[in-house]
Scaffold this active site. Structure first.
Site, PDB file in Angstrom:
ATOM      1  N   CYS A  69       0.842  -1.207   0.000  1.00 50.50           N
ATOM      2  CA  CYS A  69       0.000   0.000   0.000  1.00 50.50           C
ATOM      3  C   CYS A  69       0.878   1.258   0.000  1.00 50.50           C
ATOM      4  CB  CYS A  69      -0.926  -0.071   1.215  1.00 50.50           C
ATOM      5  SG  CYS A  69      -1.667   1.477   1.739  1.00 50.50           S
ATOM      6  N   CYS A  72       0.115   3.956   2.554  1.00 52.55           N
ATOM      7  CA  CYS A  72       0.507   3.511   3.904  1.00 52.55           C
ATOM      8  C   CYS A  72       1.972   3.847   4.148  1.00 52.55           C
ATOM      9  CB  CYS A  72       0.332   2.003   4.056  1.00 52.55           C
ATOM     10  SG  CYS A  72      -1.367   1.441   3.926  1.00 52.55           S
TER      11      CYS A  72
END
Ligand code: ZN
Length: 146
Positions: A69, A72
């Protein structure tokens, strides 16, 4: 307010009781000696995650993330900055949802990054999407009234 907080050691999982007045003076786990209030971001496994989110008196904010991600990874240094800012008010931790998919299912997580703030066994609030440090700190402060 109680005079002592339950704090799960985020390293070994031992539950410690720490007088509130000592939160700022570097309390350590009675079993493994790991700092309990470090101002850092601890990587959790499911067992420690479940214990801390259920038992801890000091608020804990958990970053649900995954290595694939991008947002993230972008947010990680911002999350770390917020952790330093709020050192004695809340603990910061993260857990890899790719490694622990059962957790995402249990918590109904549909998108990451997602922050969930817990205190005394209750979920207080969620914040989704990558955010700058000041937004993360504001989110925590607002919900714990610190
Ligand atoms: Zn420990």
């Amino acid at each position: 307010m109680t005079s002592a907080d339950n704090l799960t050691c985020l390293s070994c999982g031992q539950l410690n009781r720490v007088p509130v007045a000592k939160l700022g003076s570097g309390p350590k786990c009675a079993i493994c000696g790991h700092p309990l209030v470090s101002g850092g971001v601890s990587e959790l496994d499911v067992q420690v995650h479940n214990k801390a989110s259920l038992k801890d008196g000091l608020p804990i904010v958990i970053d649900y993330w995954a290595p694939w991600c991008g947002p993230c990874r972008t947010m990680a240094p911002e999350f770390a900055k917020a952790a330093v800012t709020l050192k004695t008010k809340a603990r910061f931790a993260k857990i890899d949802t790719q490694e622990h998919p059962e957790l995402s299912q249990k918590l109904g997580i549909r998108g990451i990054p997602l922050l969930i703030l817990y205190s005394n066994g209750r979920e207080l609030a969620r914040l989704s999407g990558a955010r700058p440090a000041q937004d993360i700190a504001a989110f925590v402060r607002q919900n714990i009234k610190a």
